[in-house]
Design an enzyme around this catalytic site. Sequence first.
Site, PDB file in Angstrom:
ATOM      1  N   LYS A  41       0.884  -1.159  -0.079  1.00 29.14           N
ATOM      2  CA  LYS A  41      -0.097   0.093  -0.158  1.00 29.14           C
ATOM      3  C   LYS A  41       0.846   1.250  -0.046  1.00 29.14           C
ATOM      4  CE  LYS A  41      -2.978  -2.496   3.005  1.00 29.14           C
ATOM      5  NZ  LYS A  41      -3.320  -2.510   4.745  1.00 29.14           N
ATOM      6  N   GLY A  42       2.255   1.067   0.100  1.00 29.42           N
ATOM      7  CA  GLY A  42       3.122   2.257   0.373  1.00 29.42           C
ATOM      8  C   GLY A  42       3.046   3.228  -0.518  1.00 29.42           C
ATOM      9  N   GLU A  97       7.456   3.368  -6.902  1.00 24.89           N
ATOM     10  CA  GLU A  97       7.898   2.968  -5.394  1.00 24.89           C
ATOM     11  C   GLU A  97       7.742   3.994  -4.228  1.00 24.89           C
ATOM     12  OE1 GLU A  97       7.422   0.801  -3.318  1.00 24.89           O
ATOM     13  OE2 GLU A  97       8.400  -0.888  -3.434  1.00 24.89           O
ATOM     14  N   ASP A  98       7.358   3.709  -3.069  1.00 23.10           N
ATOM     15  CA  ASP A  98       7.616   4.741  -2.213  1.00 23.10           C
ATOM     16  C   ASP A  98       9.270   4.952  -1.414  1.00 23.10           C
ATOM     17  OD1 ASP A  98       7.695   1.969  -1.133  1.00 23.10           O
ATOM     18  OD2 ASP A  98       6.156   2.489   0.437  1.00 23.10           O
ATOM     19  N   ASP A 101      15.116   0.755   0.614  1.00 23.90           N
ATOM     20  CA  ASP A 101      15.723   0.568   1.760  1.00 23.90           C
ATOM     21  C   ASP A 101      16.846  -0.305   1.619  1.00 23.90           C
ATOM     22  OD1 ASP A 101      16.451  -0.464   4.460  1.00 23.90           O
ATOM     23  OD2 ASP A 101      14.599   0.407   5.170  1.00 23.90           O
ATOM     24  N   LYS A 129      17.245   5.283   0.924  1.00 23.97           N
ATOM     25  CA  LYS A 129      18.497   4.945   1.988  1.00 23.97           C
ATOM     26  C   LYS A 129      19.474   4.421   1.642  1.00 23.97           C
ATOM     27  CE  LYS A 129      14.670   4.059   5.609  1.00 23.97           C
ATOM     28  NZ  LYS A 129      14.224   3.117   6.619  1.00 23.97           N
ATOM     29  N   ASP A 157       4.061   3.299   6.546  1.00 24.55           N
ATOM     30  CA  ASP A 157       3.292   3.219   7.949  1.00 24.55           C
ATOM     31  C   ASP A 157       4.108   2.502   8.813  1.00 24.55           C
ATOM     32  OD1 ASP A 157       3.697   0.446   6.315  1.00 24.55           O
ATOM     33  OD2 ASP A 157       2.111  -0.307   8.099  1.00 24.55           O
ATOM     34  N   ARG A 163       0.028   6.410   7.494  1.00 22.42           N
ATOM     35  CA  ARG A 163      -0.041   6.495   5.953  1.00 22.42           C
ATOM     36  C   ARG A 163      -0.400   8.082   5.646  1.00 22.42           C
ATOM     37  NH1 ARG A 163       1.261   1.489   3.916  1.00 22.42           N
ATOM     38  NH2 ARG A 163       0.495  -0.423   4.982  1.00 22.42           N
TER      39      ARG A 163
HETATM   40  P1  XMP Z   1      13.780  -3.135   0.943  1.00 27.46           P
HETATM   41  O1  XMP Z   1      14.520  -3.131   2.024  1.00 27.46           O
HETATM   42  O2  XMP Z   1      13.254  -4.379   0.445  1.00 27.46           O
HETATM   43  O3  XMP Z   1      12.343  -2.586   1.583  1.00 27.46           O
HETATM   44  O4  XMP Z   1      14.277  -2.235   0.010  1.00 27.46           O
HETATM   45  C1  XMP Z   1      11.490  -1.922   0.953  1.00 27.46           C
HETATM   46  C2  XMP Z   1      10.143  -2.029   1.552  1.00 27.46           C
HETATM   47  O5  XMP Z   1      10.236  -2.074   2.897  1.00 27.46           O
HETATM   48  C3  XMP Z   1       9.542  -0.992   3.530  1.00 27.46           C
HETATM   49  N1  XMP Z   1      10.230   0.048   4.084  1.00 27.46           N
HETATM   50  C4  XMP Z   1       9.632   1.039   4.947  1.00 27.46           C
HETATM   51  N2  XMP Z   1       8.577   1.291   5.489  1.00 27.46           N
HETATM   52  N3  XMP Z   1       9.301   3.089   6.836  1.00 27.46           N
HETATM   53  C5  XMP Z   1       8.248   2.595   6.227  1.00 27.46           C
HETATM   54  O6  XMP Z   1       7.238   2.655   6.596  1.00 27.46           O
HETATM   55  C6  XMP Z   1      10.584   2.929   6.391  1.00 27.46           C
HETATM   56  O7  XMP Z   1      11.482   3.611   6.721  1.00 27.46           O
HETATM   57  C7  XMP Z   1      10.736   1.752   5.637  1.00 27.46           C
HETATM   58  N4  XMP Z   1      12.156   1.104   4.888  1.00 27.46           N
HETATM   59  C8  XMP Z   1      11.694   0.101   4.119  1.00 27.46           C
HETATM   60  C9  XMP Z   1       8.495  -0.535   2.366  1.00 27.46           C
HETATM   61  O8  XMP Z   1       7.310  -0.850   2.188  1.00 27.46           O
HETATM   62  C10 XMP Z   1       9.361  -0.691   1.204  1.00 27.46           C
HETATM   63  O9  XMP Z   1       8.716  -0.773  -0.017  1.00 27.46           O
HETATM   64 MG    MG Z   2       6.629  -0.384  -0.242  1.00 27.89          MG
END
Ligand code: XMP
Ligand code: MG
Length: 179
Positions: A41-42, A97-98, A101, A129, A157, A163
Amino acid sequence: MNDFTKIIVSENDIGRKLDEIAVRIREDYEGKDLLLIGVLKGAVMVMADLARRMPPTVQMDWMAISSYGSGTKSSGVVRILKDLDADLTGKHVLIVEDIIDSGLTLSWLLGNLRSRGAESVEIAALLRKPDAVQVEVPVKYIGFDIPNEFVVGYGLDYAEKYRTLPFVAILDPKVYAGE
Ligand code: XMP
Ligand code: MG
């Protein structure tokens, strides 16, 4: 509201950045049929705001995936909860994408979508990040590089909360202490 230690990307910052990115996307895809794919949902907020800066012929589709892991960490083991409605054969696909990470989720998604016969598959992400990256993913359009802290708001979230905030903020670690 003192659940946040800091607002790191304001509503204005987001709007201005999406304006810039949208200009580039419109140029890059001029004359092509573009399919935006959002990850639920992000990505809901960034998709809604980016898509409204696109020509009206742009299409949207959605996937829901879950990466096994705890509330604040992703594992890279991905399961499809809701698949796309669209057939990707011959389409120009832009994943919206939101946040990136570790990069594990997007790296998996990129491979999955590329195997479905799309003409092109690229990525637009609002946040990244850099200090958390475990797999390099080729991102064509990026909004903001942010510190390696857990952030919420604008689609992101913690336990389904926050959200709806119009900005991105660092969540106070006391909120998820003891997780
Ligand atoms: P990766 O590590 O696979 O992660 O790149 C991607 C997904 O992890 C969630 N994500 C977060 N959600 N705050 C959040 O609310 C954060 O700081 C965060 N870091 C990662 C997110 O769903 C993303 O698509
Ligand atoms: Mg996401």
